[in-house]
Every structure is written in structure tokens, then in C-alpha cells.
Scaffold this active site. Structure first.
Site, PDB file in Angstrom:
ATOM      1  N   SER A  38      90.828  42.766   7.518  1.00  0.00           N
ATOM      2  CA  SER A  38      92.156  43.382   7.396  1.00  0.00           C
ATOM      3  C   SER A  38      92.846  43.068   6.067  1.00  0.00           C
ATOM      4  O   SER A  38      94.011  42.716   6.044  1.00  0.00           O
ATOM      5  CB  SER A  38      93.019  42.874   8.560  1.00  0.00           C
ATOM      6  OG  SER A  38      93.962  43.844   8.915  1.00  0.00           O
ATOM      7  N   ALA A  40      94.147  44.222   2.160  1.00  0.00           N
ATOM      8  CA  ALA A  40      94.780  45.432   1.628  1.00  0.00           C
ATOM      9  C   ALA A  40      94.026  45.913   0.401  1.00  0.00           C
ATOM     10  O   ALA A  40      94.379  45.563  -0.727  1.00  0.00           O
ATOM     11  CB  ALA A  40      96.232  45.125   1.279  1.00  0.00           C
ATOM     12  N   CYS A  42      94.151  48.676  -0.861  1.00  0.00           N
ATOM     13  CA  CYS A  42      95.047  49.513  -1.671  1.00  0.00           C
ATOM     14  C   CYS A  42      95.878  48.669  -2.635  1.00  0.00           C
ATOM     15  O   CYS A  42      96.418  49.183  -3.614  1.00  0.00           O
ATOM     16  CB  CYS A  42      95.965  50.326  -0.760  1.00  0.00           C
ATOM     17  SG  CYS A  42      95.051  51.186   0.527  1.00  0.00           S
ATOM     18  N   VAL A  80      76.063  43.152  10.272  1.00  0.00           N
ATOM     19  CA  VAL A  80      75.177  43.833  11.222  1.00  0.00           C
ATOM     20  C   VAL A  80      74.041  44.441  10.406  1.00  0.00           C
ATOM     21  O   VAL A  80      74.281  45.237   9.484  1.00  0.00           O
ATOM     22  CB  VAL A  80      75.951  44.910  12.004  1.00  0.00           C
ATOM     23  CG1 VAL A  80      75.010  45.735  12.857  1.00  0.00           C
ATOM     24  CG2 VAL A  80      77.011  44.247  12.875  1.00  0.00           C
ATOM     25  N   ALA A 306      93.331  55.490   3.519  1.00  0.00           N
ATOM     26  CA  ALA A 306      93.636  54.458   4.508  1.00  0.00           C
ATOM     27  C   ALA A 306      94.308  55.017   5.762  1.00  0.00           C
ATOM     28  O   ALA A 306      94.039  54.553   6.873  1.00  0.00           O
ATOM     29  CB  ALA A 306      94.525  53.392   3.867  1.00  0.00           C
ATOM     30  N   ASN A 310      92.929  54.411   9.600  1.00  0.00           N
ATOM     31  CA  ASN A 310      93.715  53.704  10.630  1.00  0.00           C
ATOM     32  C   ASN A 310      93.884  54.563  11.876  1.00  0.00           C
ATOM     33  O   ASN A 310      93.723  54.092  12.997  1.00  0.00           O
ATOM     34  CB  ASN A 310      95.091  53.328  10.070  1.00  0.00           C
ATOM     35  CG  ASN A 310      95.057  52.008   9.328  1.00  0.00           C
ATOM     36  OD1 ASN A 310      95.190  50.951   9.922  1.00  0.00           O
ATOM     37  ND2 ASN A 310      94.831  52.059   8.028  1.00  0.00           N
ATOM     38  N   TYR A 432     120.938  64.598   3.812  1.00  0.00           N
ATOM     39  CA  TYR A 432     121.525  64.855   2.490  1.00  0.00           C
ATOM     40  C   TYR A 432     122.788  64.040   2.245  1.00  0.00           C
ATOM     41  O   TYR A 432     123.704  64.017   3.058  1.00  0.00           O
ATOM     42  CB  TYR A 432     121.873  66.349   2.328  1.00  0.00           C
ATOM     43  CG  TYR A 432     122.851  66.584   1.194  1.00  0.00           C
ATOM     44  CD1 TYR A 432     122.504  66.244  -0.117  1.00  0.00           C
ATOM     45  CD2 TYR A 432     124.124  67.076   1.427  1.00  0.00           C
ATOM     46  CE1 TYR A 432     123.399  66.389  -1.159  1.00  0.00           C
ATOM     47  CE2 TYR A 432     125.039  67.237   0.382  1.00  0.00           C
ATOM     48  CZ  TYR A 432     124.669  66.892  -0.910  1.00  0.00           C
ATOM     49  OH  TYR A 432     125.554  67.026  -1.932  1.00  0.00           O
TER      50      TYR A 432
HETATM   51  P1  FAD Z   1      86.940  49.576   4.575  1.00  0.00           P
HETATM   52  O1  FAD Z   1      88.384  49.325   4.574  1.00  0.00           O
HETATM   53  O2  FAD Z   1      86.220  49.632   3.270  1.00  0.00           O
HETATM   54  O3  FAD Z   1      86.264  48.476   5.489  1.00  0.00           O
HETATM   55  C1  FAD Z   1      84.910  48.461   5.729  1.00  0.00           C
HETATM   56  C2  FAD Z   1      84.472  47.044   5.937  1.00  0.00           C
HETATM   57  O4  FAD Z   1      83.230  47.063   6.599  1.00  0.00           O
HETATM   58  C3  FAD Z   1      84.233  46.308   4.634  1.00  0.00           C
HETATM   59  O5  FAD Z   1      85.060  45.159   4.539  1.00  0.00           O
HETATM   60  C4  FAD Z   1      82.765  45.919   4.676  1.00  0.00           C
HETATM   61  O6  FAD Z   1      82.526  44.623   4.169  1.00  0.00           O
HETATM   62  C5  FAD Z   1      82.466  45.981   6.149  1.00  0.00           C
HETATM   63  N1  FAD Z   1      81.071  46.261   6.448  1.00  0.00           N
HETATM   64  C6  FAD Z   1      80.306  47.265   5.936  1.00  0.00           C
HETATM   65  N2  FAD Z   1      79.065  47.219   6.458  1.00  0.00           N
HETATM   66  C7  FAD Z   1      79.043  46.174   7.306  1.00  0.00           C
HETATM   67  C8  FAD Z   1      78.031  45.621   8.121  1.00  0.00           C
HETATM   68  N3  FAD Z   1      76.804  46.141   8.172  1.00  0.00           N
HETATM   69  N4  FAD Z   1      78.340  44.544   8.877  1.00  0.00           N
HETATM   70  C9  FAD Z   1      79.604  44.006   8.837  1.00  0.00           C
HETATM   71  N5  FAD Z   1      80.570  44.485   8.064  1.00  0.00           N
HETATM   72  C10 FAD Z   1      80.309  45.563   7.312  1.00  0.00           C
HETATM   73  N6  FAD Z   1      93.749  54.626   0.419  1.00  0.00           N
HETATM   74  C11 FAD Z   1      94.992  55.121   0.514  1.00  0.00           C
HETATM   75  O7  FAD Z   1      95.263  55.901   1.432  1.00  0.00           O
HETATM   76  N7  FAD Z   1      95.969  54.784  -0.386  1.00  0.00           N
HETATM   77  C12 FAD Z   1      95.726  53.918  -1.414  1.00  0.00           C
HETATM   78  O8  FAD Z   1      96.628  53.596  -2.205  1.00  0.00           O
HETATM   79  C13 FAD Z   1      94.416  53.404  -1.553  1.00  0.00           C
HETATM   80  N8  FAD Z   1      94.116  52.570  -2.571  1.00  0.00           N
HETATM   81  C14 FAD Z   1      92.855  52.036  -2.641  1.00  0.00           C
HETATM   82  C15 FAD Z   1      92.567  51.167  -3.683  1.00  0.00           C
HETATM   83  C16 FAD Z   1      91.298  50.599  -3.767  1.00  0.00           C
HETATM   84  C17 FAD Z   1      90.983  49.672  -4.917  1.00  0.00           C
HETATM   85  C18 FAD Z   1      90.319  50.905  -2.801  1.00  0.00           C
HETATM   86  C19 FAD Z   1      88.952  50.290  -2.885  1.00  0.00           C
HETATM   87  C20 FAD Z   1      90.590  51.781  -1.778  1.00  0.00           C
HETATM   88  C21 FAD Z   1      91.859  52.359  -1.688  1.00  0.00           C
HETATM   89  N9  FAD Z   1      92.181  53.258  -0.674  1.00  0.00           N
HETATM   90  C22 FAD Z   1      93.441  53.776  -0.589  1.00  0.00           C
HETATM   91  C23 FAD Z   1      91.167  53.691   0.298  1.00  0.00           C
HETATM   92  C24 FAD Z   1      91.290  52.886   1.585  1.00  0.00           C
HETATM   93  O9  FAD Z   1      91.297  51.527   1.290  1.00  0.00           O
HETATM   94  C25 FAD Z   1      90.109  53.246   2.490  1.00  0.00           C
HETATM   95  O10 FAD Z   1      90.185  54.616   2.777  1.00  0.00           O
HETATM   96  C26 FAD Z   1      90.117  52.463   3.791  1.00  0.00           C
HETATM   97  O11 FAD Z   1      90.107  51.089   3.560  1.00  0.00           O
HETATM   98  C27 FAD Z   1      88.884  52.840   4.618  1.00  0.00           C
HETATM   99  O12 FAD Z   1      88.819  52.044   5.744  1.00  0.00           O
HETATM  100  P2  FAD Z   1      87.409  51.731   6.425  1.00  0.00           P
HETATM  101  O13 FAD Z   1      87.687  50.891   7.604  1.00  0.00           O
HETATM  102  O14 FAD Z   1      86.658  52.986   6.608  1.00  0.00           O
HETATM  103  O15 FAD Z   1      86.584  50.931   5.325  1.00  0.00           O
END
Ligand code: FAD
Length: 557
Positions: A38, A40, A42, A80, A306, A310, A432
């Protein structure tokens, strides 16, 4: 019921916490291969830039918190590595102890995210080249800046990629004192925007010292004689850099899904139904790893954001808990701040509609104030609204400004999701007071102007269609001294009624002013006096943007 969630960030942690709130008895195991859950992502660019000072601020929830508050068996540094879907088990590698264990599940949720793309270019693994995905990645960049280059006389960074992360990183590296060059293969920055809107972002980046090179891919990297890196581009130009950020997009992590024999979609993401169920009814997938239906076009797409991750995590939890929740699709609603400007967008852009061969759309450009002009500090918002010609349904909007752009896009985003039309925006009742908006808010204008067009009250014309037309400019003469289109007839709006005999009755008159507001009034006067007339959308403000884009100023490489 035992539920295993793979990936402990946006989608995975949301899913696990929601499931606990719905089901006190479920056994929930959350597995994350990284050191944090969990976090951030972003906020990572802002941690690199020093805006978010403490790394710990990025940790929205800790594993201990998930254990204590939600009774989730939360294990970090546990990857995994295999799924045996037939036996409903997963193999887990404890990355610290090196131990392999197997756990069974009743339901499995995959939220592994998407990995930064790292093309196999020469020198891609040289020190000093970084991608940003998680907290350790941001720490590495900070350490590189703080220790390796603490005393460097100049700091040069190359950011590869002009999307959201590239732009945020560019801004934050400028804040850290870097001379930043952005190399982008496409001919515009920010792919979700149409070119004329993207140009404004590019212009803003340049004004703040970022060298933006478009239409130019990176060909490779090598060490140079100074001990720094040379970034080689496809055009043959080399850019020296002390630090390189790769931000050329992300690819869904589908290795586990493939092992489990799950269906992968045409865009390379895990295919799910609207309840986030994969092709295996006991396995769900959410977040950046899945393909989603574009809410407006109905096309399968990859939209790594993000908010959707969520919401999808929550929906998967609801469905596992026996509720009938459904994901509505994604509109790509997004926002970015850069050097004091805000750029926000929702829905489909014009480029996509053209690609789909969809010509049942119209667009308008507006330049309303962020709040009542009489109250100090109002800033102009550049707004593009795209809607169905046949029925007025809202399709998309893009906004840029120093204040209030995102709140207008948020309102329009909600309207799009509700299937609203421009006529609904005309009637939207929004808050407004002069310091916040206008009695006719930009959101209302985003409905009124298109509705005027659709009702035939304001025939519309775009700059790309004006060739050979009779141009009437209704601004004051002093304004034409600053910028004017050659060959226009200038009759200031207050004089128009008295000078109608100067205008042709056998030709269509295309009316222009600064932002199309006065031209609208003039168009109404002309139409009601028997002339054929159209208002040029966006007026000279749209012309200025178009002129600089087509003059190639955006691409000095
Ligand atoms: P993630 O949040 O990437 O989480 C996936 C997790 O799964 C990772 O921590 C990884 O380690 C874990 N994982 C993967 N494979 C395995 C495995 N086999 N076993 C155990 N764990 C595993 N979105 C916005 O809407 N606004 C923003 O301003 C924004 N800014 C961003 C800035 C950055 C630098 C980045 C990288 C992304 C940003 N995003 C933003 C995108 C947003 O963070 C992602 O869309 C969101 O986090 C996706 O969530 P998720 O759960 O799919 O993947």
C-alpha cells in the site's frame, strides 16, 4: 473461505481491506514481493523532487496495520512464483529466507500491476539509468542524486518518454537543479491529449527550461569520456546525461496469469469480465494487469491508473463476498500538474475517434475563466469538448489551466459516466461564489456552446476548414495589431449592425474574435439579418496554438 491476494498495493490492498469489511470470517492472505504494501506510487516523482521529504510518508498503510486493523495475513517479500489452477494452490517464495511454500485458496485475486518497459537497447543496464515503479526505485534515484552527484558542477538528466510519469519526473528533476532533456518518440507529449492540447503542455515544459525532443526515439546508451552517459537518439544526436529516467510506458504483468492458463486479451492484459473474473471463475484480476472496456468506445484497452485499480479491487471483493458489483469501464479520467499548470482529461479524444472512423462527433474550444473575471486571480482555462453530432452525448474533454481545470473535468467525467448530453451540462447546477467559479460555470459553457451548435443557433467552423472563406474579425483594431489573419475584414462588434452593407450576401461569412465569444454574438446578428455565417471555434486563441503547431515549432529537432 480462504482468499489469496497477489500484489499488495492499489488493487490488491483495496481488495483485501474491503473483503475484510464485508466478511469477518474469511481467511485473507495478502502476498507482496516488495518490502512495502500500500505505498503511494503516485507520490514517487515528488519524493525524488524533494516535495515529499520523508519516504515514510509514501507508506499509506503498513503490513502491521493491515494485520492489526484488518486481520489480514499480510506477507511482504513473498513472491508468488506459480499457480496450479487445477489444484487451487499457489507457490510462494520467501525472498529473504529463500524458502518455497504452497498455499491453497478458494478464491485468488491477482493485482500484480504493470512493469516499466525496458527495451533491449545497447547500454540499457548501465548505472545511472532508472525506471520508477516503487519505493526502492525512488530511493535509488535519490541516492544517485544525493551521493553520486552531490558535488557535480552540472547536473544533466535525460527523461525518456513524455507521458505522465516522464513529465512529473522532468518537473521534479528541474526542481533538483537538473538541466532536463525529454526525448519522446511520438510527435507529441501526453498521449491522452489531442495534439493541439499536447502542444500547450510542451510549450509550458519548454518555458520552464525542459528541452523537449519529439519524434525521436532513443537508440542506446554508452559511457562517455567524462564518466557520464551518452544517450544516443535515432536521429543521430547524442545527449550527455548524469542521470536517465526511463518512462516509456508499462506492460501488464501477466506471467502468473499465463502460468495459470488464464485468457490474455488482444492488448496484452489479463482478460476479465465486468465482475473482474478471469477465464477461471475462481481467479479474479484487477488493476494495471487487466484489460478494461473503454467506457466511451467500448474497445478493450490498457489504462494504468490508480482510481480504476482501487475500484476494481473493491468490486472483486464485493463479488467474492457474494454481492452483485460490476465495473463500468474506464474513461481514462486523469490529471497532471506541471510547473503550476494543471492538465486534465476524460473520455475519448479526437485522434481515437478518427482512428475508429467515427465521424459522428463535433468539438468546441472554449477559454473561460477559472472564476468570475471581476474577482482577482481568475485564470483562463483552455477547454476542448467532444460530443456526438447526432444526439449531443458527451464523449470527452481536455482542459488546461492554472486553476480549476481538474474540477471541470471531474464534473464532465461524472456526466460522461452517466451518459449525459451537452444539454445536461447546460442545466448542471454547480456551486458558485466569485472566488470559485462563475454563475455560468465553465462546465455550463461546455454544454451551452455545443448545444448552441446542435440547435443551429451557432453554426460552427474550425480553423482547418476556413480556407477560401470570407473572414470577418470583430475584435477592436488594436487587437488585430497583435495578431491577425491576413485578408480579414475588421468590423468591431459594436459597429457591426451599422456596417452590414459591407458584407457579402452571396458568400458564407466566417466570424472570428479572440475566444469566439464576441464572434458568437456577431454570428447571431448576421444570421438574423439574413446572412450565412459561422463562428470559428476558439477564435484567435485556437489559431495561435494551431499556427505554432503547424509551423513545426513543437519539433525543433
Ligand atoms: P501496483 O500498484 O503496481 O501493485 C502491484 C504490486 O504487485 C507491486 O507492488 C508488485 O511488487 C506486486 N507483485 C507483482 N507480482 C507479484 C508476485 N508474483 N507476487 C507478489 N507480489 C507481486 N495513477 C494515477 O491515477 N495517478 C497518478 O498520479 C499516478 N502516478 C503514478 C506515478 C508513478 C511513478 C507510477 C509508477 C504510477 C503512477 N500511477 C498513477 C499509476 C498507479 O500507481 C497504478 O495504476 C496503480 O498503482 C495500479 O495498481 P495495481 O494494484 O494494479 O498495481
Amino acid at each position: 473461505m480462504k482468499v489469496i491476494v497477489v500484489g499488495g498495493v492499489a488493487g490488491g490492498a483495496s481488495c483485501a481491506a474491503r473483503l475484510r469489511r464485508l466478511d469477518e470470517r474469511a481467511e485473507i492472505l495478502l502476498l507482496e514481493r516488495g518490502p512495502h504494501v500500500s505505498y503511494a506510487n503516485c507520490g514517487l516523482p515528488y519524493h525524488v523532487g524533494g516535495v515529499i521529504v520523508d519516504e515514510s510518508s509514501l507508506l499509506v498503510a503498513t503490513a502491521d496495520m493491515l494485520r492489526g486493523r484488518f486481520a489480514i495475513d499480510c506477507r511482504t517479500r513473498c513472491e508468488v512464483v506459480d499457480i496450479a489452477a487445477a489444484h487451487k494452490t499457489v507457490d510462494i517464495k520467501d525472498l529473504d529466507a529463500g524458502r518455497l511454500t504452497t498455499e491453497s485458496y478458494d478464491k485468488l485475486v491477482l493485482s500484480p500491476g504493470a512493469a516499466p518497459i525496458r527495451p533491449p537497447l545497447p547500454g540499457i543496464d548501465l548505472p545511472g539509468i532508472f525506471s520508477i515503479r516503487n519505493v526502492p526505485d525512488a530511493r535509488k534515484v535519490r541516492e544517485w542524486i544525493e551521493h553520486v552527484f552531490a558535488d557535480a558542477p552540472r547536473r544533466r538528466a535525460v527523461v525518456v518518454g513524455g507521458g505522465y510519469i516522464g513529465i512529473e519526473m522532468a518537473e521534479n528533476l528541474v526542481k533538483r537543479g537538473f538541466d532536463v532533456t525529454m526525448v519522446e518518440m511520438a510527435d507529441q507529449v501526453m498521449p491522452p491529449l489531442d495534439p493541439e492540447c499536447a502542444y500547450m503542455v510542451e510549450y509550458h515544459l519548454r518555458r520552464h527550461g525542459v528541452h523537449v525532443l519529439l519524434g525521436n526515439g532513443v537508440a542506446g546508451f554508452r559511457h562517455n569520456a567524462d564518466g557520464a552517459l551518452d544517450v544516443l537518439t535515432q536521429s543521430g544526436v547524442t545527449h550527455p546525461a548524469d542521470l536517465v529516467i526511463l518512462a516509456i510506458g508499462v506492460r501488464p504483468e501477466t506471467a502468473l496469469a499465463t502460468m495459470a492458463g488464464l485468457e490474455i486479451g488482444e492488448r496484452g492484459g489479463i482478460r476479465v469480465d465486468e465482475q473482474m473474473r478471469t477465464s477461471d471463475p475462481d481467479i479474479f484480476a484487477v488493476g494495471d494487469a487487466v484489460e478494461v472496456k473503454d467506457f466511451v468506445t467500448g474497445e478493450w484497452s490498457l489504462i494504468p491508473l490508480a482510481g480504476p485499480a482501487n475500484r476494481q479491487g473493491r468490486i472483486a471483493a464485493d463479488v467474492i463476498a457474494g454481492r452483485d458489483a460490476r465495473f463500468r469501464g474506464t474513461q481514462g479520467t486523469s490529471v497532471i500538474g506541471v510547473f503550476g499548470a494543471t492538465i486534465a482529461t476524460t473520455g475519448v479524444n479526437e485522434r481515437t475517434l478518427r482512428r475508429l472512423g467515427d465521424d459522428d462527433y463535433e468539438k468546441v474550444y472554449l477559454f473561460p475563466g477559472s472564476h468570475a473575471r471581476y474577482y482577482p486571480g481568475a485564470k483562463t482555462i483552455a477547454l476542448k469538448v467532444i460530443f456526438r453530432k447526432s444526439n449531443g452525448r458527451l464523449l470527452g474533454a481536455q482542459a488546461l489551466g492554472k486553476d480549476g481545470a481538474e474540477k471541470r473535468i471531474d464534473a464532465i467525467a461524472m456526466a460522461i459516466q452517466m451518459g449525459a448530453t451537452v444539454y445536461d451540462l447546460e442545466e448542471a447546477e454547480l456551486c458558485y461564489a466569485p472566488q470559485f467559479g462563475s454563475a455560468k460555470d465553465p462546465v455550463n459553457f461546455a454544454g451551452m456552446v455545443p448545444a448552441n451548435v446542435l440547435r443551429g443557433d451557432m453554426p460552427l467552423c474550425h480553423w482547418e476548414d476556413v480556407d477560401g472563406g470570407f473572414l470577418l474579425d470583430v475584435r477592436e483594431p488594436s487587437e488585430l495589431e497583435v495578431d491577425a489573419v491576413p485578408g480579414v475584414l475588421n468590423i468591431p462588434l459594436p459597429d457591426l449592425r451599422a456596417r452590414l452593407d459591407e458584407l457579402p450576401r452571396d458568400r458564407e461569412i466566417l466570424v472570428v474574435c479572440r475566444s469566439a465569444q464576441r464572434a458568437y454574438v456577431a454570428t447571431r446578428i448576421l444570421l438574423q439579418n439574413g446572412f450565412r455565417a459561422r463562428n470559428i471555434s476558439g477564435g484567435m486563441m485556437a489559431h495561435a496554438i494551431r499556427a505554432t503547431v503547424s509551423a513545426g515549432e513543437s519539433n525543433p529537432t
